[in-house]
Structure formats: C-alpha cells, structure tokens
Design a protein around this motif. Structure first.
Motif: not given
Length: 299
Positions: A172, A150, A154, A191, A168
């Motif tokens: 997640a 990510s 994001g 992540t 992004k």
C-alpha cells in the motif's frame, strides 16, 4: 459506457487460478491481450504446474489473445524478460496487476526468518520487481495502469500473519509513492484489498462462505482500477460483491510546550492528540509537516 481494453496489453501475475485467473479472463473478454504469469506453486510457494497454460487456453477458446509466462516475480531478470516478450509480441505493456502471492502462516514466535523473508520477497519485492520491469516503458508511452494487492491483514492486522501483513502494508505504501511519481506520465497506481475464496484461503473459510466470496465477485473492482478512467492512489476493499475504500488519516493533533513537552505531557494530552475531529486524508507525506507547521503558527 462499457469499459474496454482494445489495443491494450495487460500482465497479471499469479494468474493461474483464483483472483488472477478471473482478472485475466475479464480483461481478455474486454479486449486486452493478456500475459498470464504463474509460477504454479502451492500456497506455500513450493511446486510447479501448468496452470497458466490452462488459463491461456480458456482465453483463446473464447476468442481472446494471451500468452503464458512461468517467471518468478521474486527474480527481477525473469520479470524483465517477461515484459520484453510482451513488448516484442504486442508492442508494449499498458496494465500490470500484481497479484502473485504465497502464505506461510505461523505466530511470530514460531515463524522462522526464512518464512518471513520468503513471503515478503514474493509479495512486496516481487511486486516491486514486476513494476520496475514495466515502469520505464509506461513512462515512455505516457500511459500505465498498475494495481497492487494488499490485504485486510496488512491494513488492520491478523494473528499468525506477521510476514504477510508486513508485505501487504508495504505494498500500500509502495502504491502511494508510485501514484505520486507516475502522475506526470499518466501512470495511475491503485491498491486492492480482496477477500476471496481461493487456493490461498481454502480451508480458512467455511464451505458456504468460500462460495459466497468467489473471486469473480472481486474482479469488477480490479478491472475498474486499471481502466482508462480509473482514479489513482485508492485502496479498494472487495469481497462477495461488496466494495469499500480504506484511508490512512491524520488527526490535527496537539502542540505541546514547556512542561507538557514530555512523555507525561503526551499521556496527559492523549485524548486531544487522538481526537479525530478535523482529521484529513493526506495525499502525500509532506502534508504531515504542513499540518505541523499550521499548528506551530496557531500556537
């Protein structure tokens, strides 16, 4: 106790340089056999190179085992073929780090639909395709470690990166669902949100910061998150040797009734709705409904 990956097979996408290269080198140093995937394009996704081959040469020169792969993550058939070759050569795939990415930064007003779609296709769809290609194998072998990439964009937003931010944050969310679905088969999904000086960020960092945020200072977090004893469903921030965790939280909220159950009532009760006292970090979506249920019972 040293983290090792002996008898493990890892795939790292976008591993021809930057973060992916560091991940591949470190996994190989710790005993993993590594598929070094890289299409080799520039940061906007155009062009090709032999970057993956050079990383394989580095790994082999250090006594490790690796193979290169030039597959496009946004083409599912190419990801399936990559996984099949790894299984044929080494018997399976135990680790996947979804790292491949591109940038096409513009304000949303100036961004073309193609710019938006292309970035989402590489980051989000590409990670989903690579993960889908290994998923059944990991379930069958009752072991898997998957890492999504990510970004602070994001998680928190950034001007000029609507396409990148959408992809992004989507990653997640994908990781959170797969962590739940994979748990019964010992598949852990995490992540990482890295901040690093790489081909993608060159020119965005001042020179000194570019050096301070070198990719090798992110790699320890990524390697830990795909290890045997890794946690699952974690969002780890990493940059310049600093490691952080991010959370999606939920406040207890406020039950509105009668005349308050209106837009005006939401406005009037906004302070109570947003009060973070007693907020939780849900581990699955159903916890929102459960919290609402408790509010109804109490009300």
């Amino acid at each position: 106790m040293s983290i090792r990956f002996d008898d493990r097979v890892a795939i790292v996408t976008g591993a021809g340089g930057g973060l992916g290269r560091e991940y591949a080198l470190e996994l190989a140093r710790r005993g993993a056999k590594v598929v070094v995937n890289d299409l080799g394009g520039s940061r906007d996704g155009t062009g090709h190179s032999d970057a993956a081959l050079k990383v394989v040469e580095e790994i082999e020169a250090a006594g490790g085992t690796a193979m290169s792969n030039g597959g496009n993550v946004a083409e599912y058939d190419q990801m399936a073929e990559m996984v099949a070759k790894a299984k044929e050569a080494w018997g399976g795939v135990h680790i996947l780090i979804n790292n491949a990415g591109v940038l096409r930064d513009k304000s949303f007003a100036k961004m073309t639909p193609d710019d938006f779609k292309f970035v989402v296709d590489v980051h989000l769809i590409g990670s989903a395709f690579a993960t889908k290609a290994v998923w059944d194998m990991m379930r069958d072998q009752n072991y898997g470690r998957i890492l999504m990439t990510s970004s602070s964009t994001g998680l928190f937003g950034n001007f000029g990166q609507a396409n990148y931010g959408a992809a992004k944050l989507g990653l997640a969310g994908l990781a959170k669902t797969l962590a739940i679905e994979g748990a019964k088969n010992n598949i852990k999904v995490n992540t990482i949100a890295p901040t690093a000086g790489t081909r993608m960020t060159e020119g965005l960092f001042p020179d000194e910061a570019f050096k301070a945020f070198s990719p090798d200072k992110v790699a320890p977090g990524a390697v830990f998150l795909v290890s045997e004893d890794a946690p699952t469903n974690v969002i780890l921030g990493a940059g310049a040797g600093v490691f952080q965790t991010s959370y999606v939280t939920l406040t207890p909220g406020k039950l509105l009734k009668g005349d308050d159950l209106s837009a005006d009532g939401v406005a009037a009760n906004w302070a109570a709705i947003t009060d973070r006292t007693g907020e939780i970090v849900p581990q699955m979506g159903a916890e929102q409904s459960m919290m609402i249920g408790r509010a109804l019972q109490a009300g």
